[in-house]
Scaffold this motif. Structure first.
Motif, short mmCIF file in Angstrom:
data_model
loop_
_atom_site.label_atom_id
_atom_site.label_comp_id
_atom_site.label_asym_id
_atom_site.label_seq_id
_atom_site.Cartn_x
_atom_site.Cartn_y
_atom_site.Cartn_z
N VAL A 74 5.61 27.40 9.29
CA VAL A 74 6.29 27.13 8.02
C VAL A 74 7.72 27.67 8.08
N THR A 75 7.88 28.84 8.64
CA THR A 75 9.21 29.42 8.79
C THR A 75 10.12 28.53 9.62
N ILE A 76 9.61 28.03 10.73
CA ILE A 76 10.39 27.13 11.58
C ILE A 76 10.75 25.85 10.82
N ALA A 77 9.80 25.31 10.07
CA ALA A 77 10.06 24.09 9.29
C ALA A 77 11.13 24.34 8.23
N VAL A 78 11.07 25.48 7.55
CA VAL A 78 12.07 25.79 6.53
C VAL A 78 13.43 25.98 7.18
N GLU A 79 13.46 26.74 8.27
CA GLU A 79 14.75 27.01 8.91
C GLU A 79 15.37 25.75 9.51
N LEU A 80 14.60 25.01 10.28
CA LEU A 80 15.15 23.80 10.91
C LEU A 80 15.34 22.67 9.90
N GLY A 81 14.28 22.36 9.19
CA GLY A 81 14.37 21.25 8.23
C GLY A 81 15.38 21.53 7.13
N GLY A 82 15.24 22.70 6.51
CA GLY A 82 16.18 23.06 5.44
C GLY A 82 17.59 23.22 5.96
N ALA B 105 16.76 21.60 -0.44
CA ALA B 105 16.68 22.42 0.78
C ALA B 105 17.13 23.85 0.49
N ALA B 106 18.22 24.00 -0.25
CA ALA B 106 18.72 25.33 -0.58
C ALA B 106 17.71 26.08 -1.45
N THR B 107 17.03 25.37 -2.34
CA THR B 107 16.00 26.00 -3.16
C THR B 107 14.84 26.48 -2.30
N ALA B 108 14.40 25.65 -1.37
CA ALA B 108 13.31 26.05 -0.48
C ALA B 108 13.71 27.26 0.37
N ILE B 109 14.92 27.24 0.91
CA ILE B 109 15.39 28.36 1.72
C ILE B 109 15.47 29.63 0.88
N LEU B 110 16.03 29.51 -0.32
CA LEU B 110 16.17 30.67 -1.20
C LEU B 110 14.79 31.27 -1.52
N LEU B 111 13.85 30.43 -1.92
CA LEU B 111 12.52 30.94 -2.27
C LEU B 111 11.81 31.54 -1.06
N TRP B 112 12.02 30.97 0.11
CA TRP B 112 11.44 31.50 1.34
C TRP B 112 12.07 32.84 1.71
N MET B 113 13.38 32.97 1.47
CA MET B 113 14.09 34.19 1.85
C MET B 113 13.69 35.41 1.02
N ILE B 114 13.23 35.20 -0.18
CA ILE B 114 12.88 36.35 -1.04
C ILE B 114 11.79 37.21 -0.39
N PRO B 115 10.61 36.65 -0.08
CA PRO B 115 9.60 37.52 0.55
C PRO B 115 9.98 37.93 1.97
N VAL B 116 10.65 37.05 2.71
CA VAL B 116 11.05 37.38 4.07
C VAL B 116 11.97 38.60 4.07
N THR B 117 12.93 38.61 3.17
CA THR B 117 13.87 39.73 3.09
C THR B 117 13.15 41.01 2.70
N TYR B 118 12.27 40.92 1.74
CA TYR B 118 11.54 42.10 1.27
C TYR B 118 10.60 42.65 2.35
N VAL B 119 9.90 41.79 3.05
CA VAL B 119 8.91 42.23 4.04
C VAL B 119 9.57 42.69 5.34
N PHE B 120 10.51 41.91 5.84
CA PHE B 120 11.03 42.18 7.18
C PHE B 120 12.29 43.04 7.20
N HIS B 121 12.92 43.25 6.07
CA HIS B 121 14.15 44.04 6.06
C HIS B 121 14.12 45.15 5.01
N ALA B 122 12.94 45.63 4.68
CA ALA B 122 12.79 46.73 3.72
C ALA B 122 13.28 48.02 4.38
N TYR B 123 14.49 48.41 4.09
CA TYR B 123 15.13 49.54 4.76
C TYR B 123 14.74 50.89 4.15
N TRP B 124 14.30 50.88 2.92
CA TRP B 124 13.97 52.13 2.26
C TRP B 124 12.74 52.75 2.94
N GLY B 125 12.81 54.04 3.16
CA GLY B 125 11.72 54.75 3.78
C GLY B 125 11.67 54.68 5.30
#
Length: 142
Positions: free
Chosen positions: A60-68, A81-101
């Motif tokens: 799904v990530t590959i589809a959003v990145e390439l397709g979007g 496409a921008a809406t799909a990317i934006l909605l996808w980026m919210i959890p991705v940013t929170y899960v993979f780039h949570a810098y606190w702690g």
């Protein structure tokens, strides 16, 4: 100054779409080439998830990145496409780039990626609000 504004209005959206889309298109292709490694990284960040679900999430990530990314680049249904990317980026940013702690040696890089993603989300919101602009395959009307 008037000519500079006219030039920016004419070519700015195309250049902006190219710059935003480049990040996603390149990243999508790299994930295809490094599928196993990326799946391993995701599994390490989400250890409680089934490995098959991780692989599905990666597809799904590959589809959003390439397709979007391609849709934003060419300006075809760019708002969707921008809406799909934006909605996808919210959890991705929170899960993979949570810098606190995180330990200090990891915190700075993840802080940078977290805030970079916020800026990219701002660019996506701009496309959602104003469409793809001139030199695009489709006129995105609200």
């Amino acid at each position: 100054m008037k000519n500079a504004c006219k030039w920016a209005q004419q070519y700015g959206p195309l250049i902006g779409r190219l710059l935003l889309a480049n990040l996603f298109i390149v990243s999508g292709f790299k994930k295809i080439g490094g599928f196993a490694g990326t799946a391993g990284y995701m599994a390490a960040k989400l250890p409680s998830l089934d490995p098959n679900l991780i692989k599905l999430m990666l597809v799904v990530t590959i589809a959003v990145e390439l397709g979007g990314g391609l849709m934003v680049l060419i300006g075809w249904h760019a708002r969707w496409a921008a809406t799909a990317i934006l909605l996808w980026m919210i959890p991705v940013t929170y899960v993979f780039h949570a810098y606190w702690g995180l330990p200090p040696d990891q915190m700075q890089m993840q802080f940078f990626h977290f805030h970079k993603n916020l800026a990219i989300m701002g660019g996506m919101l701009y496309i959602i609000a104003y469409g793809s602009g001139p030199f695009s395959l489709g006129k995105d009307n609200c």
